[in-house]
Design a protein around this motif. Sequence first.
Motif, PDB file in Angstrom:
ATOM      1  N   CYS A   1      -2.018   6.611  -2.840  1.00 49.58           N
ATOM      2  CA  CYS A   1      -4.046   6.205  -2.477  1.00 49.58           C
ATOM      3  C   CYS A   1      -5.136   7.279  -1.858  1.00 49.58           C
ATOM      4  O   CYS A   1      -5.720   7.792  -2.909  1.00 49.58           O
ATOM      5  CB  CYS A   1      -3.445   5.372  -1.667  1.00 49.58           C
ATOM      6  SG  CYS A   1      -6.168   5.006  -1.029  1.00 49.58           S
ATOM      7  N   GLY A   2      -4.994   7.685  -0.944  1.00 46.60           N
ATOM      8  CA  GLY A   2      -5.469   9.282  -0.335  1.00 46.60           C
ATOM      9  C   GLY A   2      -7.479   8.563  -0.211  1.00 46.60           C
ATOM     10  O   GLY A   2      -7.880   9.598  -0.333  1.00 46.60           O
ATOM     11  N   ALA A   3      -7.518   6.970  -0.425  1.00 48.00           N
ATOM     12  CA  ALA A   3      -9.192   6.677  -0.145  1.00 48.00           C
ATOM     13  C   ALA A   3      -9.669   7.490   0.389  1.00 48.00           C
ATOM     14  O   ALA A   3     -10.444   7.473   0.785  1.00 48.00           O
ATOM     15  CB  ALA A   3      -8.757   5.658  -0.751  1.00 48.00           C
ATOM     16  N   CYS A   4      -8.742   6.863   2.497  1.00 47.15           N
ATOM     17  CA  CYS A   4     -10.223   7.238   3.596  1.00 47.15           C
ATOM     18  C   CYS A   4      -9.621   9.502   3.654  1.00 47.15           C
ATOM     19  O   CYS A   4     -10.445   9.360   4.475  1.00 47.15           O
ATOM     20  CB  CYS A   4      -9.186   6.707   4.459  1.00 47.15           C
ATOM     21  SG  CYS A   4      -7.211   7.250   4.865  1.00 47.15           S
TER      22      CYS A   4
ATOM     23  N   LEU B   1       1.524  -1.067   0.433  1.00 50.75           N
ATOM     24  CA  LEU B   1       0.281  -0.107  -0.062  1.00 50.75           C
ATOM     25  C   LEU B   1       0.844   1.187  -0.018  1.00 50.75           C
ATOM     26  O   LEU B   1       2.072   1.293   0.815  1.00 50.75           O
ATOM     27  CB  LEU B   1      -0.784  -0.482   1.600  1.00 50.75           C
ATOM     28  CG  LEU B   1      -2.108  -1.058   1.612  1.00 50.75           C
ATOM     29  CD1 LEU B   1      -2.281  -1.487   2.861  1.00 50.75           C
ATOM     30  CD2 LEU B   1      -3.169  -0.908   0.579  1.00 50.75           C
TER      31      LEU B   1
ATOM     32  N   SER C   1     -12.272   1.773   2.287  1.00 51.08           N
ATOM     33  CA  SER C   1     -12.530   3.319   1.880  1.00 51.08           C
ATOM     34  C   SER C   1     -11.452   2.668   0.014  1.00 51.08           C
ATOM     35  O   SER C   1     -11.909   2.766  -0.568  1.00 51.08           O
ATOM     36  CB  SER C   1     -11.183   3.950   2.462  1.00 51.08           C
ATOM     37  OG  SER C   1     -11.705   3.881   3.955  1.00 51.08           O
ATOM     38  N   ARG C   2     -10.972   1.704  -0.203  1.00 48.33           N
ATOM     39  CA  ARG C   2     -10.467   1.387  -1.184  1.00 48.33           C
ATOM     40  C   ARG C   2     -11.096   0.882  -2.263  1.00 48.33           C
ATOM     41  O   ARG C   2     -11.615   1.194  -3.229  1.00 48.33           O
ATOM     42  CB  ARG C   2      -9.137   0.999  -0.935  1.00 48.33           C
ATOM     43  CG  ARG C   2      -7.665   1.187  -0.643  1.00 48.33           C
ATOM     44  CD  ARG C   2      -6.785   0.837  -0.180  1.00 48.33           C
ATOM     45  NE  ARG C   2      -6.038  -0.003  -1.593  1.00 48.33           N
ATOM     46  CZ  ARG C   2      -4.829   0.352  -1.849  1.00 48.33           C
ATOM     47  NH1 ARG C   2      -4.445   1.900  -1.986  1.00 48.33           N
ATOM     48  NH2 ARG C   2      -4.699  -0.120  -3.196  1.00 48.33           N
TER      49      ARG C   2
ATOM     50  N   PHE D   1      -5.027   6.641  11.155  1.00 50.02           N
ATOM     51  CA  PHE D   1      -5.391   5.690  10.314  1.00 50.02           C
ATOM     52  C   PHE D   1      -4.962   4.287  10.018  1.00 50.02           C
ATOM     53  O   PHE D   1      -3.795   4.304   8.622  1.00 50.02           O
ATOM     54  CB  PHE D   1      -6.152   6.259   8.834  1.00 50.02           C
ATOM     55  CG  PHE D   1      -7.258   5.292   8.736  1.00 50.02           C
ATOM     56  CD1 PHE D   1      -8.128   5.791   9.200  1.00 50.02           C
ATOM     57  CD2 PHE D   1      -7.656   4.753   7.299  1.00 50.02           C
ATOM     58  CE1 PHE D   1     -10.305   5.072   8.332  1.00 50.02           C
ATOM     59  CE2 PHE D   1      -8.184   4.692   7.073  1.00 50.02           C
ATOM     60  CZ  PHE D   1      -9.546   4.483   7.459  1.00 50.02           C
ATOM     61  N   PRO D   2      -5.376   2.560   9.785  1.00 46.34           N
ATOM     62  CA  PRO D   2      -4.324   2.077   9.877  1.00 46.34           C
ATOM     63  C   PRO D   2      -4.273   1.185   8.455  1.00 46.34           C
ATOM     64  O   PRO D   2      -5.372   0.904   7.891  1.00 46.34           O
ATOM     65  CB  PRO D   2      -4.978   0.905  11.264  1.00 46.34           C
ATOM     66  CG  PRO D   2      -5.936   1.449  11.400  1.00 46.34           C
ATOM     67  CD  PRO D   2      -6.819   2.808  10.733  1.00 46.34           C
ATOM     68  N   ALA D   3      -3.268   1.669   8.157  1.00 49.93           N
ATOM     69  CA  ALA D   3      -3.352   0.991   6.561  1.00 49.93           C
ATOM     70  C   ALA D   3      -3.660  -0.427   6.394  1.00 49.93           C
ATOM     71  O   ALA D   3      -2.201  -1.240   7.459  1.00 49.93           O
ATOM     72  CB  ALA D   3      -2.067   1.099   5.517  1.00 49.93           C
TER      73      ALA D   3
ATOM     74  N   CYS E   1      -9.306   0.954   5.949  1.00 54.07           N
ATOM     75  CA  CYS E   1      -8.864   0.889   4.457  1.00 54.07           C
ATOM     76  C   CYS E   1      -9.041   0.750   3.327  1.00 54.07           C
ATOM     77  O   CYS E   1      -9.420   0.642   2.317  1.00 54.07           O
ATOM     78  CB  CYS E   1      -6.886   0.147   5.249  1.00 54.07           C
ATOM     79  SG  CYS E   1      -6.139   0.220   3.949  1.00 54.07           S
TER      80      CYS E   1
ATOM     81  N   CYS F   1       0.325   4.908   0.987  1.00 57.00           N
ATOM     82  CA  CYS F   1      -0.754   6.289   1.316  1.00 57.00           C
ATOM     83  C   CYS F   1      -0.505   7.265   0.153  1.00 57.00           C
ATOM     84  O   CYS F   1      -2.244   8.005   0.376  1.00 57.00           O
ATOM     85  CB  CYS F   1      -0.348   6.077   2.832  1.00 57.00           C
ATOM     86  SG  CYS F   1      -0.936   4.668   3.525  1.00 57.00           S
TER      87      CYS F   1
END
Length: 209
Positions: free
Chosen positions: A114-117, A109, A196-197, A186-188, A193, A111
Amino acid sequence: MRIVRPVVRSFTRPHVKRASAWVRAGGHAVVWIASRKARLVFPKPRVGDEHDLGWWSVLDLGKSEYLLPETGTFAGLGMLVVPHDCYTIVRDRAARDSIHEGPTRAIDLDCLECGACCRANRVELEPQDLERFAQAGRSELARPPYARRDNGSVVLVLRRDRNCKHLHDDNKCGIYPIRPDACSTFPAGSECCLSSREEELGILDGAIP
Ligand code: SF4
Ligand code: SF4
């Protein structure tokens, strides 16, 4: 970053020993005691570890307490009575993971890519966040148009597209060095997570294969 996440498997009552072995090897088990009675079993969370994935599986089902059986098949493991309105959630987790053979799975992952969360998420500001903003000379981040009051809490404002106001087009956080604790902890690789993804990026299994 590489995360080793638990694989979620469903078990029925006659197979509780297999469920226990699965969890002791790092997986999470949904144990169906009856058709409308389920337990989530997970490795005992490490106290003080904000990124413990078992602990986050509890939070993700809307709970903040769990059982630690001292005797029986699940002695020494964490256990939660799955709320009735979460049956679909735990079934979906097990269905998602049914393609994986072992109790854990390594995923990569990033982050920062990504930025989904940072989309459609509710980020509450804590006193230490306000203090951090003030020390950085950015006290305005705790007020409109960046933050608003909601049910007695102060939360970050989302844009019309439901993205966090601080999320840039390149997925980078505009206040990354002083971002709220809710973001930095916020835990990957956790269920929140992964969901969110899935919801924001359409990636079903947490990571692109
Ligand atoms: S959704 Fe997961 S991988 Fe994406 S930024 Fe958030 S914690 Fe990182
Ligand atoms: S403050 Fe930054 S890390 Fe937190 S949700 Fe907004 S963009 Fe994401």
